[in-house]
Design a protein around this motif. Structure first.
Motif, short mmCIF file in Angstrom:
data_model
loop_
_atom_site.label_atom_id
_atom_site.label_comp_id
_atom_site.label_asym_id
_atom_site.label_seq_id
_atom_site.Cartn_x
_atom_site.Cartn_y
_atom_site.Cartn_z
N ILE A 25 48.72 28.13 50.44
CA ILE A 25 48.31 29.57 50.85
C ILE A 25 48.53 30.47 49.39
N THR A 26 49.75 30.23 48.93
CA THR A 26 50.30 31.03 48.01
C THR A 26 49.17 31.08 46.73
N GLU A 27 49.10 29.70 46.53
CA GLU A 27 48.33 29.47 45.29
C GLU A 27 46.77 30.09 45.51
N LEU A 28 46.21 30.10 46.71
CA LEU A 28 44.75 30.75 47.10
C LEU A 28 45.04 32.27 46.95
N ALA A 29 46.22 32.68 47.35
CA ALA A 29 46.40 34.35 47.32
C ALA A 29 46.51 34.68 45.77
N ASP A 30 47.12 33.68 44.68
CA ASP A 30 47.17 34.08 43.23
C ASP A 30 45.81 33.84 42.84
N LEU A 31 44.88 32.91 43.17
CA LEU A 31 43.60 32.73 42.64
C LEU A 31 42.68 33.87 42.99
N LEU A 32 42.79 34.32 44.29
CA LEU A 32 41.91 35.64 44.76
C LEU A 32 42.57 36.87 44.08
N GLU A 33 43.86 36.76 43.65
CA GLU A 33 44.29 38.00 43.08
C GLU A 33 44.04 38.30 41.83
N THR A 34 43.74 37.04 41.16
CA THR A 34 42.96 37.06 39.54
C THR A 34 41.71 37.67 39.63
N ALA A 35 41.01 37.40 40.97
CA ALA A 35 39.72 37.71 40.96
C ALA A 35 39.69 39.42 40.99
N THR A 36 40.64 39.88 41.68
CA THR A 36 40.50 41.34 41.51
C THR A 36 40.85 42.17 40.44
N ARG A 37 41.47 41.23 39.30
CA ARG A 37 41.81 41.85 38.37
C ARG A 37 40.72 41.60 37.06
N ALA A 38 39.69 40.83 37.38
CA ALA A 38 38.55 40.82 36.52
C ALA A 38 37.96 41.84 35.86
N PRO A 39 37.62 41.88 34.84
CA PRO A 39 37.03 43.10 34.07
C PRO A 39 35.60 43.49 34.78
N ASP A 40 35.25 44.50 34.85
CA ASP A 40 33.91 45.04 35.26
C ASP A 40 32.82 44.32 34.83
N ARG A 41 31.92 43.88 35.34
CA ARG A 41 30.67 43.22 35.00
C ARG A 41 29.63 43.36 35.93
N PRO A 42 28.23 43.62 35.69
CA PRO A 42 27.29 43.58 36.57
C PRO A 42 27.35 42.38 37.26
N GLY A 43 27.42 42.77 38.75
CA GLY A 43 27.54 41.55 40.00
C GLY A 43 29.10 41.31 40.17
N GLY A 44 29.97 42.03 39.36
CA GLY A 44 31.53 41.78 39.49
C GLY A 44 31.96 42.64 40.50
N PRO A 45 33.42 42.32 40.83
CA PRO A 45 33.86 43.10 41.89
C PRO A 45 33.85 44.56 41.47
N GLY A 46 33.39 45.33 42.32
CA GLY A 46 33.58 47.01 42.23
C GLY A 46 34.61 47.29 42.81
N HIS A 47 34.95 48.62 43.11
CA HIS A 47 36.05 48.98 43.72
C HIS A 47 36.41 48.62 45.16
N THR A 48 35.27 48.87 45.86
CA THR A 48 35.43 48.32 47.37
C THR A 48 35.53 46.92 47.48
N THR A 49 34.66 45.95 46.64
CA THR A 49 35.14 44.76 46.38
C THR A 49 36.42 44.29 46.32
N ARG A 50 36.90 44.95 44.95
CA ARG A 50 38.30 44.70 45.02
C ARG A 50 39.29 44.91 45.96
#
Length: 115
Positions: free
Chosen positions: A38-63
């Motif tokens: 579970i901790t590894e999965l949390a780390d992986l999803l946390e990385t997705a919240t730090r991804a740079p903005d790109r079209p279709g990427g995580p916006g503020h609400t998504t993050r």
């Protein structure tokens, strides 16, 4: 006998949810190990919240939704096996938040492909 049945059902539910969350982490670009915790999965999803903005990427609400999923995963990891029903609740909540975050990215990806 009743307690054993409940324990088995909770363990099976936990396993299904961890698999769903591993699939979700992979969908966000994470390199999921074969048997993630579970901790590894949390780390992986946390990385997705730090991804740079790109079209279709995580916006503020998504993050924010992904950050909420990470918080629920961390809570589930802290609980471990102490309170299986509560752990299961946190895992399901993380799935729900990730699913909503993913649904928000789909329209943006479709718009980007249409250009």
């Amino acid at each position: 006998m009743i307690n054993r049945d409940i324990s088995l059902r909770l363990a099976a539910g936990r396993g299904r949810r961890v698999t769903q969350l591993a699939d979700a982490a992979a969908r966000w670009g994470g390199h999921v190990p074969e048997d993630p915790g579970i901790t590894e999965l949390a780390d992986l999803l946390e990385t997705a919240t730090r991804a740079p903005d790109r079209p279709g990427g995580p916006g503020h609400t998504t993050r924010a939704l992904l950050a909420g999923a990470v918080e629920d995963l961390r809570a589930a990891a802290r609980l471990g096996g102490l309170l299986p029903a509560v752990t299961l609740w946190h895992l399901q909540r993380a799935i729900d938040q990730e699913h909503t975050a993913h649904q928000q990215t789909v329209p943006a990806q479709r718009r980007e492909r249409g250009r």
